[in-house]
Scaffold this motif. Structure first.
Motif, PDB file in Angstrom:
ATOM      1  N   THR A 175       0.861  -1.179   0.000  1.00 53.82           N
ATOM      2  CA  THR A 175       0.000   0.000   0.000  1.00 53.82           C
ATOM      3  C   THR A 175       0.894   1.225   0.000  1.00 53.82           C
ATOM      4  OG1 THR A 175      -1.831   1.158   1.077  1.00 53.82           O
ATOM      5  CG2 THR A 175      -0.235   0.107   2.520  1.00 53.82           C
ATOM      6  N   ARG A 176       0.560   2.166  -0.861  1.00 54.65           N
ATOM      7  CA  ARG A 176       1.350   3.393  -1.016  1.00 54.65           C
ATOM      8  C   ARG A 176       2.834   3.094  -1.214  1.00 54.65           C
ATOM      9  NH1 ARG A 176      -2.251   4.808   3.281  1.00 54.65           N
ATOM     10  NH2 ARG A 176      -3.873   6.237   2.578  1.00 54.65           N
ATOM     11  N   GLY A 177       3.116   2.031  -1.947  1.00 52.69           N
ATOM     12  CA  GLY A 177       4.494   1.707  -2.303  1.00 52.69           C
ATOM     13  C   GLY A 177       5.293   0.966  -1.260  1.00 52.69           C
ATOM     14  N   ARG A 178       4.694   0.702  -0.095  1.00 51.60           N
ATOM     15  CA  ARG A 178       5.398   0.009   0.980  1.00 51.60           C
ATOM     16  C   ARG A 178       4.774  -1.350   1.263  1.00 51.60           C
ATOM     17  NH1 ARG A 178       8.801   2.868   4.304  1.00 51.60           N
ATOM     18  NH2 ARG A 178       8.868   5.137   4.056  1.00 51.60           N
ATOM     19  N   VAL A 179       5.556  -2.240   1.875  1.00 52.27           N
ATOM     20  CA  VAL A 179       5.013  -3.517   2.327  1.00 52.27           C
ATOM     21  C   VAL A 179       4.186  -3.271   3.591  1.00 52.27           C
ATOM     22  CG1 VAL A 179       5.528  -5.832   3.211  1.00 52.27           C
ATOM     23  CG2 VAL A 179       6.906  -4.869   1.340  1.00 52.27           C
ATOM     24  N   LEU A 180       2.894  -3.627   3.515  1.00 52.99           N
ATOM     25  CA  LEU A 180       1.995  -3.439   4.649  1.00 52.99           C
ATOM     26  C   LEU A 180       1.944  -4.694   5.514  1.00 52.99           C
ATOM     27  CD1 LEU A 180      -0.227  -1.794   6.106  1.00 52.99           C
ATOM     28  CD2 LEU A 180      -1.866  -2.730   4.458  1.00 52.99           C
ATOM     29  N   ALA A 181       1.925  -5.859   4.870  1.00 54.37           N
ATOM     30  CA  ALA A 181       1.841  -7.123   5.608  1.00 54.37           C
ATOM     31  C   ALA A 181       2.334  -8.245   4.716  1.00 54.37           C
ATOM     32  CB  ALA A 181       0.399  -7.389   6.050  1.00 54.37           C
ATOM     33  N   VAL A 204      -2.692 -12.470   6.498  1.00 51.94           N
ATOM     34  CA  VAL A 204      -2.846 -11.124   5.930  1.00 51.94           C
ATOM     35  C   VAL A 204      -4.304 -10.678   5.924  1.00 51.94           C
ATOM     36  CG1 VAL A 204      -0.752 -11.337   4.532  1.00 51.94           C
ATOM     37  CG2 VAL A 204      -2.958 -11.904   3.514  1.00 51.94           C
ATOM     38  N   SER A 205      -5.242 -11.619   5.746  1.00 46.52           N
ATOM     39  CA  SER A 205      -6.653 -11.220   5.690  1.00 46.52           C
ATOM     40  C   SER A 205      -7.179 -10.796   7.050  1.00 46.52           C
ATOM     41  CB  SER A 205      -7.512 -12.349   5.117  1.00 46.52           C
ATOM     42  OG  SER A 205      -7.472 -13.500   5.941  1.00 46.52           O
TER      43      SER A 205
END
Length: 251
Positions: free
Chosen positions: A222-228, A235-236
């Motif tokens: 998200t927004r270019g970064r690893v979120l999870a 992850v869900s």
């Protein structure tokens, strides 16, 4: 590393005129796994994929494949190493037959291009292997048709056959089920599962049902970064992933 990592990135970053599309992404893809790269629109998935397949050069960061630094290589160079991207524009020749399409890919793998002067015995070997590959993706009975005659889902199956003809060690699949109906989605998902038996697969995919069914590991951007990152259950259930997908009806 204790784990067998086939593809890795460190601090992978891409800026466009001050806009950071991919921001410090560290990725580890395990050999023999199916790894999905997902995220809401604008998350940086496509840019990240284009960096991995060398259609873009990173602003900074490093990409390694089988322990070798491939950051500065061209797409054709990484294909020779066994890292092959599928499901991109012009993946097949529309006015060649299915058998001819796969045969061209087999000839490329051998080191020739359009070597029509080769002996009949050599071309026969190509034909036999081409028919075997077409059978593997359920297209043997359509081998005499031109690619332009195929419906969308079967054209994707042909693209998969031509990619496998290059004998890649790792497949990079760019939205393999995009634009498909349920029947085609199920067929292509089953083909991906089948061809992953002896290969590593990294895919960008929007259909979360496909992701849940196929993936061993999922990286959410998200927004270019690893979120999870983790399996689908992990992850869900991640609160920030739920927030990122709010309104999508998934996760």
């Amino acid at each position: 590393m204790s784990e067998d990592i086939i593809l890795a990135t460190d601090d992978l970053t891409k800026e466009f005129a001050g806009f950071v599309a991919v921001n410090g992404v560290t990725l580890r893809v395990k050999r023999g796994s199916i790894h999905a790269l997902i995220g809401p629109n604008g998350a940086g998935k496509t840019t990240c994929f284009n960096l991995l397949t060398k259609f873009l050069q990173p602003t900074r960061g490093k990409i390694t494949f089988n322990g070798n630094d491939i950051t500065g290589l061209a797409p054709a160079d990484i294909a020779q190493l066994g890292l092959v991207r599928s499901f991109q524009i012009s993946a097949v020749f529309p006015h060649l037959t299915l058998r001819e399409n796969v045969r061209v890919a087999l000839q490329r793998k051998r080191g020739g291009s359009f070597d029509f002067w080769r002996s009949k015995n050599v071309l026969s070997e190509f034909d036999d292997r081409a028919m075997s590959l077409l059978e593997g993706v359920g297209l043997k009975q359509y081998s005499h048709l031109t690619a332009v005659e195929l419906p969308y889902g079967r054209k994707r199956a042909l693209e998969l056959a031509t990619t496998i003809a290059l004998d890649p060690e790792m497949l990079l699949l760019d939205e393999p089920t995009a634009g498909m109906g349920h029947e085609d989605i199920d067929r292509v998902a089953a083909l991906i599962k089948s061809v992953s038996a002896n290969r590593t697969v990294l895919m960008v995919e929007h259909n979360l049902n496909v992701v849940a069914t196929l993936s061993d590991t999922i990286t959410v951007l998200t927004r270019g970064r690893v979120l999870a990152e983790g399996d689908y259950k992990t992850v869900s259930n991640h609160p920030e992933v739920k927030e990122a997908y709010m309104g999508v009806g998934h996760a």
